[in-house]
Design a protein around this motif. Structure first.
Motif, mmCIF file in Angstrom:
data_model
loop_
_atom_site.group_PDB
_atom_site.id
_atom_site.type_symbol
_atom_site.label_atom_id
_atom_site.label_comp_id
_atom_site.label_asym_id
_atom_site.label_seq_id
_atom_site.Cartn_x
_atom_site.Cartn_y
_atom_site.Cartn_z
ATOM 1 N N MET A 1 -21.637 14.524 39.376
ATOM 2 C CA MET A 1 -22.493 13.490 38.775
ATOM 3 C C MET A 1 -21.832 12.978 37.501
ATOM 4 S SD MET A 1 -26.439 13.749 37.413
ATOM 5 C CE MET A 1 -27.059 14.040 39.076
ATOM 6 N N ALA A 2 -21.886 11.644 37.296
ATOM 7 C CA ALA A 2 -21.282 11.053 36.117
ATOM 8 C C ALA A 2 -22.004 11.546 34.862
ATOM 9 C CB ALA A 2 -21.368 9.532 36.191
ATOM 10 N N LYS A 3 -21.255 11.637 33.771
ATOM 11 C CA LYS A 3 -21.802 12.103 32.498
ATOM 12 C C LYS A 3 -22.893 11.164 32.018
ATOM 13 C CE LYS A 3 -20.503 12.847 27.673
ATOM 14 N NZ LYS A 3 -19.394 12.812 26.683
ATOM 15 N N GLN A 4 -23.969 11.736 31.523
ATOM 16 C CA GLN A 4 -25.025 10.941 30.912
ATOM 17 C C GLN A 4 -24.896 11.043 29.400
ATOM 18 O OE1 GLN A 4 -29.209 12.253 30.850
ATOM 19 N NE2 GLN A 4 -29.748 10.235 31.652
ATOM 20 N N HIS A 5 -24.845 9.899 28.734
ATOM 21 C CA HIS A 5 -24.804 9.877 27.284
ATOM 22 C C HIS A 5 -26.217 9.808 26.737
ATOM 23 C CE1 HIS A 5 -20.707 8.616 28.334
ATOM 24 N NE2 HIS A 5 -20.365 9.073 27.145
ATOM 25 N N ASP A 6 -26.374 10.233 25.505
ATOM 26 C CA ASP A 6 -27.669 10.051 24.857
ATOM 27 C C ASP A 6 -27.942 8.570 24.643
ATOM 28 O OD1 ASP A 6 -28.327 12.780 24.610
ATOM 29 O OD2 ASP A 6 -27.135 12.965 22.781
ATOM 30 N N VAL A 7 -26.933 7.859 24.111
ATOM 31 C CA VAL A 7 -27.118 6.452 23.752
ATOM 32 C C VAL A 7 -25.926 5.637 24.236
ATOM 33 C CG1 VAL A 7 -27.357 4.796 21.847
ATOM 34 C CG2 VAL A 7 -28.460 7.047 21.691
ATOM 35 N N ILE A 8 -26.214 4.512 24.881
ATOM 36 C CA ILE A 8 -25.185 3.517 25.195
ATOM 37 C C ILE A 8 -25.452 2.294 24.329
ATOM 38 C CG2 ILE A 8 -24.327 1.876 26.918
ATOM 39 C CD1 ILE A 8 -24.750 4.003 29.041
ATOM 40 N N VAL A 9 -24.423 1.843 23.635
ATOM 41 C CA VAL A 9 -24.503 0.633 22.823
ATOM 42 C C VAL A 9 -23.697 -0.454 23.519
ATOM 43 C CG1 VAL A 9 -24.011 -0.426 20.593
ATOM 44 C CG2 VAL A 9 -24.752 1.964 20.698
ATOM 45 N N THR A 193 -22.633 -1.807 35.430
ATOM 46 C CA THR A 193 -21.337 -2.393 35.095
ATOM 47 C C THR A 193 -20.581 -2.659 36.383
ATOM 48 O OG1 THR A 193 -19.924 -0.422 35.000
ATOM 49 C CG2 THR A 193 -21.338 -0.860 33.071
ATOM 50 N N PRO A 194 -19.539 -3.488 36.344
ATOM 51 C CA PRO A 194 -18.753 -3.733 37.560
ATOM 52 C C PRO A 194 -18.137 -2.466 38.140
ATOM 53 C CG PRO A 194 -18.290 -5.412 35.919
ATOM 54 C CD PRO A 194 -19.115 -4.364 35.229
ATOM 55 N N ASP A 195 -17.963 -1.443 37.314
ATOM 56 C CA ASP A 195 -17.374 -0.187 37.784
ATOM 57 C C ASP A 195 -18.420 0.840 38.171
ATOM 58 O OD1 ASP A 195 -14.763 -1.118 37.374
ATOM 59 O OD2 ASP A 195 -14.831 -0.555 35.257
ATOM 60 N N GLY A 196 -19.694 0.416 38.175
ATOM 61 C CA GLY A 196 -20.737 1.344 38.560
ATOM 62 C C GLY A 196 -21.723 1.579 37.436
ATOM 63 N N PRO A 197 -22.799 2.308 37.736
ATOM 64 C CA PRO A 197 -23.839 2.529 36.729
ATOM 65 C C PRO A 197 -23.397 3.533 35.665
ATOM 66 C CG PRO A 197 -24.354 3.722 38.744
ATOM 67 C CD PRO A 197 -23.145 2.900 39.046
ATOM 68 N N LEU A 198 -23.918 3.309 34.451
ATOM 69 C CA LEU A 198 -23.735 4.248 33.346
ATOM 70 C C LEU A 198 -25.125 4.634 32.863
ATOM 71 C CD1 LEU A 198 -20.925 2.406 31.342
ATOM 72 C CD2 LEU A 198 -20.644 4.466 32.756
ATOM 73 N N ARG A 199 -25.416 5.916 32.847
ATOM 74 C CA ARG A 199 -26.757 6.377 32.522
ATOM 75 C C ARG A 199 -26.827 6.862 31.071
ATOM 76 N NH1 ARG A 199 -30.040 6.629 36.864
ATOM 77 N NH2 ARG A 199 -31.504 8.012 35.769
ATOM 78 N N ALA A 200 -28.006 6.684 30.481
ATOM 79 C CA ALA A 200 -28.231 7.114 29.111
ATOM 80 C C ALA A 200 -29.725 7.319 28.908
ATOM 81 C CB ALA A 200 -27.707 6.072 28.130
ATOM 82 N N LYS A 201 -30.071 8.024 27.829
ATOM 83 C CA LYS A 201 -31.473 8.218 27.482
ATOM 84 C C LYS A 201 -32.028 7.026 26.708
ATOM 85 C CE LYS A 201 -30.776 13.214 27.356
ATOM 86 N NZ LYS A 201 -30.719 14.433 26.495
ATOM 87 N N ALA A 202 -31.112 6.226 26.122
ATOM 88 C CA ALA A 202 -31.523 5.011 25.399
ATOM 89 C C ALA A 202 -30.362 4.033 25.399
ATOM 90 C CB ALA A 202 -31.944 5.340 23.969
ATOM 91 N N VAL A 203 -30.690 2.736 25.417
ATOM 92 C CA VAL A 203 -29.687 1.676 25.416
ATOM 93 C C VAL A 203 -29.963 0.748 24.243
ATOM 94 C CG1 VAL A 203 -28.808 -0.356 26.651
ATOM 95 C CG2 VAL A 203 -29.304 1.757 27.908
ATOM 96 N N VAL A 204 -28.911 0.413 23.500
ATOM 97 C CA VAL A 204 -29.011 -0.544 22.399
ATOM 98 C C VAL A 204 -28.258 -1.812 22.802
ATOM 99 C CG1 VAL A 204 -28.541 -1.033 19.980
ATOM 100 C CG2 VAL A 204 -29.085 1.312 20.694
ATOM 101 N N LEU A 205 -28.971 -2.925 22.873
ATOM 102 C CA LEU A 205 -28.335 -4.208 23.143
ATOM 103 C C LEU A 205 -27.884 -4.811 21.811
ATOM 104 C CD1 LEU A 205 -30.789 -5.719 25.789
ATOM 105 C CD2 LEU A 205 -28.528 -4.723 26.207
ATOM 106 N N ALA A 206 -26.580 -4.956 21.665
ATOM 107 C CA ALA A 206 -26.003 -5.483 20.423
ATOM 108 C C ALA A 206 -24.836 -6.396 20.763
ATOM 109 C CB ALA A 206 -25.552 -4.340 19.524
ATOM 110 N N CYS A 207 -25.055 -7.224 21.784
ATOM 111 C CA CYS A 207 -23.959 -8.023 22.337
ATOM 112 C C CYS A 207 -24.073 -9.501 21.997
ATOM 113 C CB CYS A 207 -23.870 -7.818 23.846
ATOM 114 S SG CYS A 207 -25.448 -7.901 24.727
ATOM 115 N N GLY A 208 -24.685 -9.814 20.845
ATOM 116 C CA GLY A 208 -24.639 -11.172 20.333
ATOM 117 C C GLY A 208 -25.694 -12.095 20.907
ATOM 118 N N GLY A 209 -25.635 -13.336 20.435
ATOM 119 C CA GLY A 209 -26.555 -14.368 20.880
ATOM 120 C C GLY A 209 -25.977 -15.184 22.020
ATOM 121 N N PHE A 210 -26.345 -16.479 22.069
ATOM 122 C CA PHE A 210 -25.923 -17.330 23.178
ATOM 123 C C PHE A 210 -25.041 -18.483 22.714
ATOM 124 C CE2 PHE A 210 -30.160 -18.701 21.786
ATOM 125 C CZ PHE A 210 -30.003 -20.066 21.588
#
Length: 495
Positions: A1-9, A193-210
């Motif tokens: 099973m792929a590693k699960q991180h606490d937080v993905i940013v 992601t294009p390379d497959g799912p990445l699991r985490a306990k929380a996700v922070v969206l910090a990828c800018g505006g439009f």
């Protein structure tokens, strides 16, 4: 099973890295994913001058933040003070009558602690002598409440935050865009992601505006904004915003607003991608307060001396976009040439020069020359030459009798050689986003929060409306990034 991180940013700019560092500080395992390759990572941060606006009382608050506290210029430097009341007044000046928003109050109150925290992460600062001070009576006098920038400007900030992330045990993956959110039982538990799912306990969206998405700019900001140059990264396509809204996030803030800056008309469609990081800001042209700006009809269209350029460049960049053809010309004479910033002497700066004003106007393609001559003659005759010129203060040297005055720093344009710089509007970041809670959690329309989902940086709406005081954007990234990082770590059971 792929590693699960606490937080993905998601994202690797200043706000993203602030969130990652805060989560790491609380003991969370953190993975940062970035759509760009390593050469273009850092979001818009690497394109900035690295300046940050924050509350301070005097030199003693600033010196501990400096990379070189032994700088020999410091004993003869007047930084002044920048109070919370001044910050509040500056923000209210762009709110179009709106009261101070909750997000703006947070920005003010947490600006100084956030800067001290960032310094403790290893990010150091230096006084902005070249852009925010003038030498007067043997002393460096700072103006406009903006005093410090990160060492080596925006690129230095991005590099220092990446080094801090690595030291703290964080991981970063490049060429790894988030294409969707993984939701289970109503909670966000990872990203696709294009390379497959990445699991985490929380996700922070910090990828800018439009701001890099021409269709979204037209939809939200208005017709003609598809023609704006993008000052920063081409990757801020509104992906995070779209993912959050699709999940029921509450849209928040002023979607019709954006940070827009006068930029070289000949700049590329996106920010300086072929230049070294340290030169990527050089297409900006913000010394208009020392001269006049004319549109294609040969008319002035803003009060170039309304206030210090820190408080006007975001509005004036937008004003240029509203002119015919989305263009203008900044015109200067020899009296102020030595005061123009380095971006006007940049090797790829575009301008025309002539020994006479008539000769200069003859070189400008696309302008109504007869109207421009009349405008400049009328302007020159209206300058109040009895008031001394002083660029260190709002000097009150204005014009008399003009329907559109120049309120400060007005000087007749009468000393050759003369220069004209063609400019257009360049968009830096957008103001509309999502609403976040006290710990950075993304709120739904019903006021509750989406479990496991956090946001910061340009994703947070309600911080800016019809403009902003310069340097506030990066500070906002640190303030809300730190909040989101702590919140995500807590959601992951850390801290």
């Amino acid at each position: 099973m792929a590693k699960q991180h606490d937080v993905i940013v998601v994202g690797s700019g200043n706000a993203a890295m602030s969130a990652a560092l805060a989560a790491l500080e609380r003991g969370a395992s953190v993975l940062v994913i970035e759509k760009a390759g390593e050469d273009l990572a850092g979001g818009n941060t690497a394109y900035t001058a690295g300046a940050m606006r924050f509350v301070y009382e005097g030199n003693d608050d600033l010196v501990p933040l400096l990379a070189d506290p032994g700088d020999p210029r410091l004993p003869r430097t007047d930084f002044g003070a920048y109070t919370a009341a001044q910050f509040e007044s500056d923000l209210l000046g762009f709110n179009d009558g709106r009261p101070l928003s909750r997000e703006q109050r947070i920005l003010i109150d947490e600006s100084a602690p956030a800067l001290r925290w960032l310094s403790a992460q290893g990010v150091k600062f230096e006084p902005i002598y070249s852009r925010q001070s003038f030498e007067k009576d043997g002393r460096f006098v700072f103006w406009g409440g903006l005093t410090l920038a990160t060492h080596d400007e925006g690129f230095g900030l991005a590099r220092a935050e990446l080094e801090a992330l690595t030291r703290a045990g964080g991981e970063i993956r490049y060429n790894c865009p988030a294409t969707g959110l993984i939701v289970e039982d109503g909670a966000v538990v990872g990203v696709e992601t294009p390379d497959g799912p990445l699991r985490a306990k929380a996700v922070v969206l910090a990828c800018g505006g439009f701001e890099a998405n021409a269709d979204m700019r037209t939809r939200y900001i208005g017709e003609g904004w598809d023609k704006a140059r993008v000052r920063g990264t081409p990757h801020n396509q509104g992906d995070g915003l779209s993912m959050a809204l699709a999940l029921g996030a509450k849209a928040h803030g002023f979607f019709g607003g954006c940070h827009a800056t006068p930029m070289d008309r000949q700049m590329p469609e996106y920010g300086n991608l072929d230049l070294p990081h340290g030169e990527r800001k050089h297409y900006r042209k913000i010394c208009y307060f020392l001269g006049v700006m004319l549109n294609a009809e040969g008319r002035r269209f803003v009060d170039e001396g309304k206030d210090f350029r820190n408080y006007t460049y975001a509005q004036f960049g937008r004003a240029i976009m509203e002119q015919p053809g989305h263009v203008a010309w900044q015109i200067f004479d020899a009296k102020v040439d030595h005061l123009l910033y380095s971006e006007y002497r940049f090797h790829d700066a575009h301008f025309v020069q002539a020994d006479t004003l008539d000769g200069l106007l003859d070189e400008l393609d696309g302008i109504d020359r007869a109207a421009a001559r009349a405008t400049l003659a009328t302007f020159n005759a209206a300058v109040d030459a009895d008031v001394p010129f002083d660029p260190t203060v709002r000097d009150g040297r204005g014009t008399r009798g003009l329907p559109l005055p120049k309120s400060n720093w007005a000087q007749a344009i009468d000393t050759g050689p003369f220069k004209a710089y063609p400019v257009t509007g360049g968009i830096t970041f957008t103001y509309g986003g999502v609403e976040v809670g006290e710990a950075g959690g993304v709120r739904r329309e019903d006021g509750g929060e989406i479990p496991g989902l956090f946001a910061c940086g340009e994703m947070v709406g309600g911080v800016f409306f019809n403009g902003y005081p310069g340097g506030s954007g990066l500070t906002s990234g640190v303030v809300f990034g730190r909040r989101a990082g702590y919140g995500a770590a807590a959601a992951a059971g850390r801290g």
